[in-house]
Design a protein around this motif. Structure first.
Motif, PDB file in Angstrom:
ATOM      1  N   UNK A 101       0.849  -1.197   0.000  1.00 19.95           N
ATOM      2  CA  UNK A 101       0.000   0.000   0.000  1.00 19.95           C
ATOM      3  C   UNK A 101       0.885   1.248   0.000  1.00 19.95           C
ATOM      4  N   UNK A 102       0.598   2.180  -0.911  1.00 18.24           N
ATOM      5  CA  UNK A 102       1.457   3.350  -1.138  1.00 18.24           C
ATOM      6  C   UNK A 102       2.800   2.885  -1.699  1.00 18.24           C
ATOM      7  N   UNK A 103       2.718   2.238  -2.860  1.00 19.96           N
ATOM      8  CA  UNK A 103       3.867   1.531  -3.442  1.00 19.96           C
ATOM      9  C   UNK A 103       4.776   2.439  -4.249  1.00 19.96           C
ATOM     10  N   UNK A 104       4.369   3.695  -4.433  1.00 23.05           N
ATOM     11  CA  UNK A 104       5.152   4.655  -5.205  1.00 23.05           C
ATOM     12  C   UNK A 104       5.514   4.093  -6.589  1.00 23.05           C
ATOM     13  N   UNK A 105       6.792   4.148  -6.966  1.00 21.68           N
ATOM     14  CA  UNK A 105       7.183   3.796  -8.333  1.00 21.68           C
ATOM     15  C   UNK A 105       7.523   2.302  -8.496  1.00 21.68           C
ATOM     16  N   UNK A 119      10.473 -18.602  -2.317  1.00 23.66           N
ATOM     17  CA  UNK A 119       9.664 -19.593  -1.602  1.00 23.66           C
ATOM     18  C   UNK A 119       8.713 -20.377  -2.507  1.00 23.66           C
ATOM     19  N   UNK A 120       8.453 -19.847  -3.689  1.00 24.48           N
ATOM     20  CA  UNK A 120       7.458 -20.493  -4.561  1.00 24.48           C
ATOM     21  C   UNK A 120       7.765 -20.140  -6.012  1.00 24.48           C
ATOM     22  N   UNK A 121       7.226 -20.941  -6.960  1.00 27.16           N
ATOM     23  CA  UNK A 121       7.438 -20.570  -8.361  1.00 27.16           C
ATOM     24  C   UNK A 121       6.816 -19.204  -8.642  1.00 27.16           C
ATOM     25  N   UNK A 122       7.418 -18.477  -9.567  1.00 30.78           N
ATOM     26  CA  UNK A 122       6.903 -17.125  -9.852  1.00 30.78           C
ATOM     27  C   UNK A 122       5.445 -17.148 -10.309  1.00 30.78           C
ATOM     28  N   UNK A 123       5.037 -18.267 -10.903  1.00 34.78           N
ATOM     29  CA  UNK A 123       3.646 -18.350 -11.364  1.00 34.78           C
ATOM     30  C   UNK A 123       2.664 -18.282 -10.191  1.00 34.78           C
ATOM     31  N   UNK A 124       3.155 -18.547  -8.989  1.00 34.94           N
ATOM     32  CA  UNK A 124       2.261 -18.484  -7.816  1.00 34.94           C
ATOM     33  C   UNK A 124       2.392 -17.185  -7.035  1.00 34.94           C
ATOM     34  N   UNK A 125       3.339 -16.336  -7.442  1.00 35.34           N
ATOM     35  CA  UNK A 125       3.527 -15.075  -6.724  1.00 35.34           C
ATOM     36  C   UNK A 125       2.536 -14.051  -7.253  1.00 35.34           C
ATOM     37  N   UNK A 126       1.859 -13.364  -6.319  1.00 35.10           N
ATOM     38  CA  UNK A 126       0.927 -12.336  -6.741  1.00 35.10           C
ATOM     39  C   UNK A 126       0.921 -11.215  -5.694  1.00 35.10           C
ATOM     40  N   UNK A 127       1.214 -10.011  -6.140  1.00 38.60           N
ATOM     41  CA  UNK A 127       1.274  -8.870  -5.226  1.00 38.60           C
ATOM     42  C   UNK A 127       0.357  -7.782  -5.763  1.00 38.60           C
ATOM     43  N   UNK A 128      -0.508  -7.260  -4.900  1.00 39.24           N
ATOM     44  CA  UNK A 128      -1.292  -6.091  -5.279  1.00 39.24           C
ATOM     45  C   UNK A 128      -0.523  -4.858  -4.808  1.00 39.24           C
ATOM     46  N   UNK A 129      -0.362  -3.880  -5.697  1.00 37.23           N
ATOM     47  CA  UNK A 129       0.388  -2.673  -5.343  1.00 37.23           C
ATOM     48  C   UNK A 129      -0.466  -1.457  -5.659  1.00 37.23           C
ATOM     49  N   UNK A 130      -0.640  -0.574  -4.677  1.00 35.49           N
ATOM     50  CA  UNK A 130      -1.521   0.577  -4.897  1.00 35.49           C
ATOM     51  C   UNK A 130      -0.840   1.877  -4.462  1.00 35.49           C
ATOM     52  N   UNK A 131      -1.273   2.955  -5.104  1.00 28.00           N
ATOM     53  CA  UNK A 131      -0.795   4.284  -4.722  1.00 28.00           C
ATOM     54  C   UNK A 131      -1.838   5.306  -5.181  1.00 28.00           C
ATOM     55  N   UNK A 132      -1.815   6.468  -4.552  1.00 29.10           N
ATOM     56  CA  UNK A 132      -2.752   7.527  -4.920  1.00 29.10           C
ATOM     57  C   UNK A 132      -2.306   8.227  -6.206  1.00 29.10           C
ATOM     58  N   UNK A 134      -1.131   8.490  -9.873  1.00 29.41           N
ATOM     59  CA  UNK A 134      -1.156   7.764 -11.145  1.00 29.41           C
ATOM     60  C   UNK A 134       0.166   7.840 -11.902  1.00 29.41           C
ATOM     61  N   UNK A 135       0.840   8.969 -11.728  1.00 25.89           N
ATOM     62  CA  UNK A 135       2.144   9.133 -12.370  1.00 25.89           C
ATOM     63  C   UNK A 135       3.146   8.109 -11.868  1.00 25.89           C
ATOM     64  N   UNK A 136       3.145   7.944 -10.544  1.00 25.37           N
ATOM     65  CA  UNK A 136       4.064   6.972  -9.925  1.00 25.37           C
ATOM     66  C   UNK A 136       3.719   5.571 -10.429  1.00 25.37           C
ATOM     67  N   UNK A 137       2.427   5.286 -10.532  1.00 23.53           N
ATOM     68  CA  UNK A 137       2.004   3.956 -10.992  1.00 23.53           C
ATOM     69  C   UNK A 137       2.452   3.714 -12.441  1.00 23.53           C
ATOM     70  N   UNK A 183      -4.744   2.320  -8.750  1.00 24.32           N
ATOM     71  CA  UNK A 183      -4.830   3.589  -8.020  1.00 24.32           C
ATOM     72  C   UNK A 183      -5.707   3.382  -6.777  1.00 24.32           C
ATOM     73  N   UNK A 184      -5.272   3.875  -5.641  1.00 26.54           N
ATOM     74  CA  UNK A 184      -6.046   3.703  -4.403  1.00 26.54           C
ATOM     75  C   UNK A 184      -5.630   4.775  -3.405  1.00 26.54           C
ATOM     76  N   UNK A 185      -6.635   5.450  -2.848  1.00 28.68           N
ATOM     77  CA  UNK A 185      -6.377   6.482  -1.837  1.00 28.68           C
ATOM     78  C   UNK A 185      -6.636   5.892  -0.453  1.00 28.68           C
TER      79      UNK A 185
END
Ligand SMILES: C[S@@+](CC[C@H](N)C(=O)[O-])C[C@H]1O[C@@H](n2cnc3c(N)ncnc32)[C@H](O)[C@@H]1O
Length: 257
Positions: A101-105, A119-132, A134-137, A183-185
């Motif tokens: 949360x607030x992942x910046x660039x 720890x696991x194959x990349x196919x199983x890795x999933x990360x949600x990344x959010x920031x307010x 849009x430019x940074x995203x 995008x997430x505030x």
């Protein structure tokens, strides 16, 4: 209403961003130095100009969001995550629901994905990344970084997951694919639930005490029982029990209720 309060109200109406929840002295100083540099006398003039000039509006957003980040920021903490926190979480669940949360660039969620890939194959890795911001995203999605953003990255990781392009480093496509940016505030949008791990570092320091307290409760609700909340290295929670957390390690809090 004074000049700054009126500005806060106008910005909220225009963008949904509530500057009143950011520490006032700090935010005012940052914005005043920007409008003075651009030749305005007060917040009123600054806002009027921002309404007409998109570039100035983006400059304002850039100044208020403070996007500084780097890979493996405070490397010792990431080591604790890898050696102590993740093995425990993975003993409970094979797949982890993870939010930066607030992942910046993007340096932070990509660091997370790189560590999870141990720890696991990349196919199983999933990360949600959010920031307010849009430019940074957009920059995060491009995934190209100057050398100084990588100063804490271990050499073998640099070799494995980055390619050098002139003076910059590009994150590999396989890591990129594991991260979803949105995008997430934090101060206005609802939180998803049932996370195993939430990383929220170096943004709470900009918020007022009231905003911070409310967010600790919301982060607690967004975690599974036993889930971990990982904060920045100046953001220790002094009374974690108040929010249903106990300290797992310095800067790591476990949801207990
Ligand atoms: C200093 S950076 C931290 C980046 C990364 N977490 C780290 O520790 O390196 C702060 C980030 O918080 C974001 N931010 C500021 N206010 C926010 C809000 N209300 N909701 C979500 N993100 C916000 C900014 O856009 C910026 O990218």
């Amino acid at each position: 209403m004074n000049d700054y309060q009126q500005f806060i109200a106008n910005v909220k109406k225009k963008t949904g961003i509530d500057l009143a929840q950011y520490k006032e002295a700090q935010m005012k100083r940052r914005l005043t130095s920007l409008y003075e540099k651009r030749g305005f006398k007060n917040f009123h003039e600054f806002f009027q100009a921002m309404e007409a000039d998109k570039k100035l509006f983006h400059e304002f957003l850039d100044r208020m969001t403070i996007n500084v980040s780097e890979f493996y920021r405070n490397a010792k903490r990431w080591e604790v995550l890898e050696k102590k926190i993740l093995p425990k979480l993975l003993a409970q669940n094979k797949r982890l629901k993870v939010w930066s949360a607030a992942c910046s660039t993007g340096e932070e969620p990509y660091t997370l994905a790189i560590i999870l890939s141990k720890f696991m194959p990349l196919s199983q890795v999933s990360v949600l990344a959010t920031d307010i911001d849009e430019n940074a995203i957009s920059r995060a999605k491009i995934g190209v970084y100057p050398e100084r953003s990588l100063q804490e990255v271990p050499e073998e990781i640099k070799k494995k997951f980055f390619t050098k392009e002139g003076l910059h480093y590009k994150i590999s496509e396989e890591i990129k694919k594991t991260v979803t940016f949105k995008k997430h505030n934090l101060l206005a949008d609802p939180f998803d639930t049932n996370h195993d791990l939430i990383v929220c570092r170096n943004v709470l320091i900009y918020f007022t005490e009231e905003a911070k307290h409310a967010l600790y409760h919301k982060f607690n609700k967004a975690l599974k029982p036993g889930g971990i909340f990982f904060v920045g290295s100046t953001e220790q929670i002094f009374n974690p029990g108040l929010y249903g957390f106990e300290t797992e390690d310095t800067f790591f809090y476990r949801k207990v209720q």
